[in-house]
Design an enzyme around this catalytic site. Sequence first.
Site, PDB file in Angstrom:
ATOM      1  N   SER A   1     -10.915  -1.011  -1.305  1.00 23.32           N
ATOM      2  CA  SER A   1      -9.650  -0.945  -0.557  1.00 23.32           C
ATOM      3  C   SER A   1      -9.861  -1.227   0.923  1.00 23.32           C
ATOM      4  O   SER A   1      -8.970  -1.742   1.598  1.00 23.32           O
ATOM      5  CB  SER A   1      -9.031   0.454  -0.674  1.00 23.32           C
ATOM      6  OG  SER A   1      -8.336   0.606  -1.872  1.00 23.32           O
ATOM      7  N   HIS A   7      -3.751   6.077   3.287  1.00 25.89           N
ATOM      8  CA  HIS A   7      -4.429   4.877   2.792  1.00 25.89           C
ATOM      9  C   HIS A   7      -3.834   3.599   3.390  1.00 25.89           C
ATOM     10  O   HIS A   7      -4.561   2.715   3.854  1.00 25.89           O
ATOM     11  CB  HIS A   7      -4.340   4.861   1.267  1.00 25.89           C
ATOM     12  CG  HIS A   7      -5.215   3.874   0.582  1.00 25.89           C
ATOM     13  ND1 HIS A   7      -4.858   2.546   0.418  1.00 25.89           N
ATOM     14  CD2 HIS A   7      -6.434   4.004   0.000  1.00 25.89           C
ATOM     15  CE1 HIS A   7      -5.825   1.922  -0.242  1.00 25.89           C
ATOM     16  NE2 HIS A   7      -6.789   2.777  -0.508  1.00 25.89           N
ATOM     17  N   ASP A  13       0.846  -1.197   0.000  1.00 26.66           N
ATOM     18  CA  ASP A  13       0.000   0.000   0.000  1.00 26.66           C
ATOM     19  C   ASP A  13       0.882   1.249   0.000  1.00 26.66           C
ATOM     20  O   ASP A  13       1.982   1.225  -0.563  1.00 26.66           O
ATOM     21  CB  ASP A  13      -0.943  -0.042   1.216  1.00 26.66           C
ATOM     22  CG  ASP A  13      -2.299   0.599   0.917  1.00 26.66           C
ATOM     23  OD1 ASP A  13      -2.329   1.810   0.673  1.00 26.66           O
ATOM     24  OD2 ASP A  13      -3.317  -0.112   0.930  1.00 26.66           O
TER      25      ASP A  13
END
Length: 765
Positions: free
Chosen positions: A545, A215, A140
Amino acid sequence: MEPKLHLFFSALCFYLVSAYGNTLRTYIVQLHPHGVTSSSFPTKFLWHLSFLDQTLSSEEDSSSRLLYSYGSAMEGFAALLTETEIELLRGLPDVVAVRPDQLLQLQTTYSYKFLGLSSTTDGAWVKSGFGRGTIIGVLDTGVWPESPSFADQGMPPVPKRWRGMCQEGQNFKATSCNRKLIGARFFIKGHHVSSVPPSENMVDEYISPRDSSGHGTHTSSTAGGVSVPMASVLGNGAGVARGMAPGAHIAVYKVCWFNGCYSSDILAAIDVAIVDGVDVLSLSLGGFPLPLFDDSIAIGSFRAVEHGISVICAAGNNGPIQSSVANIAPWIATIGASTLDRKFPAIVRMGNGEYVYGESLFPGKSLPIAEKELELVYVTGGNSGSEFCFRGSLPKEKVKGKMVVCDRGVNGRAEKGVAVKEAGGAAMILANTEINLEEDSVDAHVLPATEIGYAEAVRLKTYMNTTSHPRARIVFGGTVIGTSRAPEVAQFSARGPNLYDSTILKPDVIAPGVNIIAAWPQNLGPTGLPEDTRRVNFTVMSGTSMACPHVSGIAALIHSAHPGWTPAAIKSAIMTSADASDHRGKPIMDGSKPAAVFAIGAGHVNPNRAIDPGLIYDIKPDEYVIHLCTLGYTRSEIFTITHRNVSCSEKLKMNRGFSLNYPSISVAFKHGVKSKMITRRLTNVGNPNSVYSVQVKPPEGVKVRVKPRRLIFKHINQSLSYRIWVISRKKTQTKKISYAEGQLTWMNAHNSFHRVRSPISVTWK
């Protein structure tokens, strides 16, 4: 960002631009793993370099073009090359394939409770020791190691088998890792040689495993974050934050940067993660579906699965478009997104006394000024994009001190709030359009704001158009749980059918992916925008996600409880135990209609049943190779994907009537074919002396026969096969595709907990 780059990368970038202009780009060159030319070199690295030596001019240093040398995820390398050099390279012995680098994009205080996980009952957490001993690798944007979700109090020691490292870099020391966050690396070469510089208003990037966008911190904590009491987003969604596998270890591989994630960097991370010793790989990234021989994630993950690593990927956010589901390899678990039954009401009271339902994470409940009645304005006309509230598009004289209506779309939801605030607006109503319908992704806006669905937006605009001085106020209701139907399919969640393989149903399952609260870095406000000066330890995000790491954590729980299980067995347990109904026992909804299998796959994850599935559909890596043969893949294409040199004619001759032992059943009728016979093999992982009977709900227009109808297992790990005949009763029509679905369930005669369900998907072409 530029002053923060390592000297090496700055020099490399200058060299490339000055010497080559725009002629170079990154290519991934795949080599034969047992190449005849490799024996002439003492190391694989020098062998890889030799291909560049043969391709480039003699006065050039070939190592300056090499980005990565791969050995685990695949045999080969990534390098900067021109088209002319690529043609020379393709003709060299032992070169299997050459692919251009691809740019992919990124795709909880309550979700563990919603999924039934509890530390007091005998469920998945207790049976797995909360995921103790399992290592989850997350590819990520990196991690914010100081987040309380990655504290290691109460964590067991780092497993002795771990071979990873804590890579130092900008604002990241080796001491940033601990017993929870046991590894962190970053991979930037593919990104660096291919990217334009970031724009001025972007957050500074860290050239290290440190997360600058949030994220990766969010997804990592969702998969395996420890318990954090009193977590909330500005007071909303308050509770104890926990990942799905709070006892598991986390290793972070930073492969995504400000403009996305390059496949050369992703492949390098998978290559390293295999050697490091991860048990689960979580990839909340992807794009559109690709043929498997062109898909670096599919190729790298096949090698990972061969090494016993479960690979969990996001299905993508391109729903509700048909056949938009990505990461479609049958050895990958592909995860769509669903909703929770938690709401954050922020209701609009219009001047006529009527109410419009909306939701928001703005902390307005404790701020009386946030609920003040204001004049409503919706700025349209011209080409400035004012209806979308682009920055600089809203005239101050029209919006100052008013509540501004902004249409959703084009620019970011929270960014619209910044635009309104900059223009002097006092509040915002974010109105869904026909594209988003009633989908309700909430945000912690920078000013009092709420988001309303499309039907409510029509009502609001009708009121505004029929009133000379429209006014409204927002009433913030905090957090409400249990009043709405859930789970439902997220509208953005990518849908099947599988574009390249009609025999494999994708996505595999759905999991919570809407309004998920998880860890957040301290360099960002809760909206993630540079203008947001607030600081929080948690924020809310939506996307497949967010769904992906839920299942990565659940896979870690299963791995801890059953360390000998293969990735296929773990995936089977998750799929066959999934729920087809919502928490009220009614069908899972997709908008206004019941969800189809192309939206939910096998159903919604149920970890407490997945940890003890009774039976599993296991698959050996060699069976995936036979499956690729049945799809008509060429010898070289199969070699590219699997590194196995096979004769499909021999494989198919030895495996007549082969069907992959997949936990879901997908049949495509074409060219006048009226019936298909499918075989499946079940392995008993429950109790000895177990008897199962089959129940079939046939798809409309189809007759389904199963033989035998009872399976009697005398021992644990005993495998028994059965056959399914799917017979079409429908006349096939040309130039038309139609679908039907049903299900097949094996019911344990003495234990109702063990229900092993497979969806049946039928397509007529």
